[in-house]
Design a protein around this motif. Structure first.
Motif, short mmCIF file in Angstrom:
data_model
loop_
_atom_site.label_atom_id
_atom_site.label_comp_id
_atom_site.label_asym_id
_atom_site.label_seq_id
_atom_site.Cartn_x
_atom_site.Cartn_y
_atom_site.Cartn_z
N MET A 113 7.05 3.85 -0.13
CA MET A 113 6.60 2.83 0.81
C MET A 113 7.35 1.53 0.59
N LYS A 114 7.61 0.83 1.68
CA LYS A 114 8.26 -0.48 1.60
C LYS A 114 7.18 -1.56 1.65
N TRP A 115 6.52 -1.75 0.51
CA TRP A 115 5.39 -2.67 0.49
C TRP A 115 5.69 -3.99 -0.22
N GLN A 116 6.69 -4.03 -1.07
CA GLN A 116 6.98 -5.26 -1.84
C GLN A 116 7.35 -6.40 -0.89
N GLY A 117 6.86 -7.58 -1.23
CA GLY A 117 7.17 -8.76 -0.44
C GLY A 117 6.26 -8.96 0.76
N ARG A 118 5.31 -8.06 0.97
CA ARG A 118 4.38 -8.18 2.09
C ARG A 118 3.19 -9.05 1.69
N ARG A 119 2.42 -9.44 2.68
CA ARG A 119 1.23 -10.26 2.43
C ARG A 119 0.21 -9.50 1.58
N GLN A 120 -0.38 -10.21 0.63
CA GLN A 120 -1.45 -9.64 -0.17
C GLN A 120 -2.78 -10.26 0.26
N GLU A 176 0.29 -1.52 -14.40
CA GLU A 176 -1.04 -1.73 -13.85
C GLU A 176 -1.07 -2.96 -12.94
N ASN A 177 -0.40 -4.02 -13.35
CA ASN A 177 -0.37 -5.23 -12.53
C ASN A 177 0.36 -4.98 -11.21
N GLU A 178 1.37 -4.11 -11.26
CA GLU A 178 2.06 -3.75 -10.02
C GLU A 178 1.12 -2.97 -9.10
N LEU A 179 0.29 -2.10 -9.68
CA LEU A 179 -0.69 -1.36 -8.89
C LEU A 179 -1.72 -2.31 -8.27
N ALA A 180 -2.08 -3.37 -9.01
CA ALA A 180 -3.02 -4.36 -8.47
C ALA A 180 -2.39 -5.07 -7.28
N ASP A 181 -1.13 -5.45 -7.40
CA ASP A 181 -0.42 -6.10 -6.28
C ASP A 181 -0.31 -5.14 -5.10
N PHE A 182 -0.01 -3.88 -5.40
CA PHE A 182 0.10 -2.87 -4.36
C PHE A 182 -1.22 -2.73 -3.61
N PRO A 227 0.74 12.78 -6.46
CA PRO A 227 1.43 11.53 -6.77
C PRO A 227 1.89 10.80 -5.51
N GLY A 228 2.38 9.57 -5.71
CA GLY A 228 3.00 8.85 -4.61
C GLY A 228 2.21 7.63 -4.17
N ASP A 229 2.94 6.57 -3.81
CA ASP A 229 2.28 5.35 -3.40
C ASP A 229 1.54 5.49 -2.06
N PHE A 230 2.04 6.34 -1.17
CA PHE A 230 1.33 6.49 0.10
C PHE A 230 0.04 7.29 -0.09
N ALA A 231 0.03 8.17 -1.08
CA ALA A 231 -1.20 8.87 -1.44
C ALA A 231 -2.24 7.86 -1.95
N GLN A 232 -1.78 6.90 -2.73
CA GLN A 232 -2.67 5.85 -3.22
C GLN A 232 -3.17 4.97 -2.08
N ALA A 233 -2.28 4.68 -1.14
CA ALA A 233 -2.67 3.88 0.02
C ALA A 233 -3.71 4.61 0.85
N TYR A 234 -3.58 5.92 0.96
CA TYR A 234 -4.56 6.73 1.68
C TYR A 234 -5.95 6.58 1.07
N VAL A 235 -6.03 6.55 -0.25
CA VAL A 235 -7.33 6.40 -0.93
C VAL A 235 -7.98 5.07 -0.54
N ILE A 236 -7.22 3.99 -0.57
CA ILE A 236 -7.75 2.68 -0.21
C ILE A 236 -8.16 2.66 1.26
N ALA A 237 -7.31 3.21 2.12
CA ALA A 237 -7.60 3.22 3.55
C ALA A 237 -8.84 4.06 3.86
N HIS A 238 -9.06 5.12 3.10
CA HIS A 238 -10.26 5.94 3.28
C HIS A 238 -11.52 5.14 2.97
N GLU A 239 -11.50 4.40 1.86
CA GLU A 239 -12.67 3.58 1.51
C GLU A 239 -12.90 2.47 2.54
N VAL A 240 -11.82 1.90 3.06
CA VAL A 240 -11.95 0.91 4.14
C VAL A 240 -12.53 1.59 5.38
#
Length: 299
Positions: free
Chosen positions: A1-8, A90-96, A166-179
């Motif tokens: 995923m191209k997520w770095q530098g985006r709004r947090q 871990e801090n990178e995961l928090a930013d992600f 594995p994978g950052d988009f798999a992690q994003a899916y988890v967050i999006a599911h809870e949302v």
């Protein structure tokens, strides 16, 4: 995923490294009780008690709290704890996570009028919520009582090592599911399902729970569709990562791995095939009106 530098998102409550309240402070030490009683009932004790009453009258503090603080060596002020220092990973995961949450805010603010943004709570080990206490073993969850998402970032490592997802988009899916569960809360769907508890059999209630979870998967797919249209964060292989994650956490697959047998009546989240299909439907259509799992002819 191209997520770095985006709004947090600013809706992040970082509780990593925090522990529960200490049981040792703020009370009377048993070893001090005997001498304390003798002093209080002496002439000196009466003078001290009088002074405490005067001080409490002037300051507005409870004299017992002042006395307790004096004995325990705590003046009533909270002791500052050192700031939590996570690892670089871990801090990178928090930013992600904060970046993905911001993306869900952008998407759902564009879909729902008066969208109320949820808070993401990052914790370590265990956490307290309006839904009760939970440990990391619970996995990520949404609490409708306080409209917050709770995630121990170590779960993302578990996804890779234990679930082979594995994978950052798999992690994003988890967050999006809870949302997605938060969206259901705002729509009133969550309350309607929860009201059925105790009114129908456990097997029947489990079916409604599956419908709720599959709709949250669909909403996660809608987020992926709309987010990609708005921000173009996806890269080659990202969709496959999300579909693999949805497949990895199906009730049938998890039951088969843990006990070697599958009990459909006990399903609460849906089969691997169902979870993949509803996420994929949300991603392909981006239309929330097509995600009514409760009236679907089949799941």
């Amino acid at each position: 995923m191209k997520w770095q530098g985006r709004r947090q998102s600013s809706n992040v409550d970082d509780r990593r490294g925090q522990s529960g309240p200490s049981r040792g402070g703020g009370g009377f030490s048993p070893m001090l009780m005997g001498p304390l009683i003798k002093i209080l009932f002496s002439k000196v004790g009466l003078v001290i008690a009088g002074l405490f009453i005067v001080i409490s009258f002037v300051t507005g503090n409870n004299p017992l709290s002042l006395l307790s603080g004096l004995i325990s060596g705590n003046s009533g002020q909270q002791v500052a704890t050192a700031a939590y220092q996570g690892t670089e990973e871990e801090n990178e995961l928090a930013d992600f996570s904060a970046t993905i949450l911001a993306s869900t805010e952008d998407v759902w603010n564009g879909i729902l009028e008066n969208y109320r943004e949820p808070t993401l709570v990052l914790f370590t080990g265990s956490v307290s919520s309006a839904c009760g206490s939970a440990s990391s073993a619970t996995g990520p969850f949404y609490c409708p009582g306080d409209e917050k998402l709770y995630i121990d970032l170590s779960f993302f490592d578990d996804m890779e090592r234990k679930l082979n997802a594995p994978g950052d988009f798999a992690q994003a899916y988890v967050i999006a599911h809870e949302v997605g569960h938060h969206v259901q809360k705002l729509m009133g769907t969550t309350d309607k399902v929860h009201q059925l508890r105790g009114q129908v059999s456990e097997t029947e209630y489990n079916k409604y729970s599956v419908m709720l979870e599959l709709q949250a998967d669909f909403f996660a797919g809608v987020w992926a569709n709309r987010s990609e249209s708005r921000m173009s964060m996806m890269e080659a292989g990202d969709l496959e990562e999300a579909l693999n994650a949805a497949n990895a956490i199906g009730d049938d697959r998890l039951q088969k791995q843990s006990s070697g047998r599958v009990v459909p009546d006990s399903f609460t989240h849906g089969t691997s095939e169902q979870r993949v299909r509803w996420f994929k439907k949300g991603f392909e259509t981006g239309d929330i009106s097509l995600g009514d799992t409760f009236n679907a002819s089949s799941l």
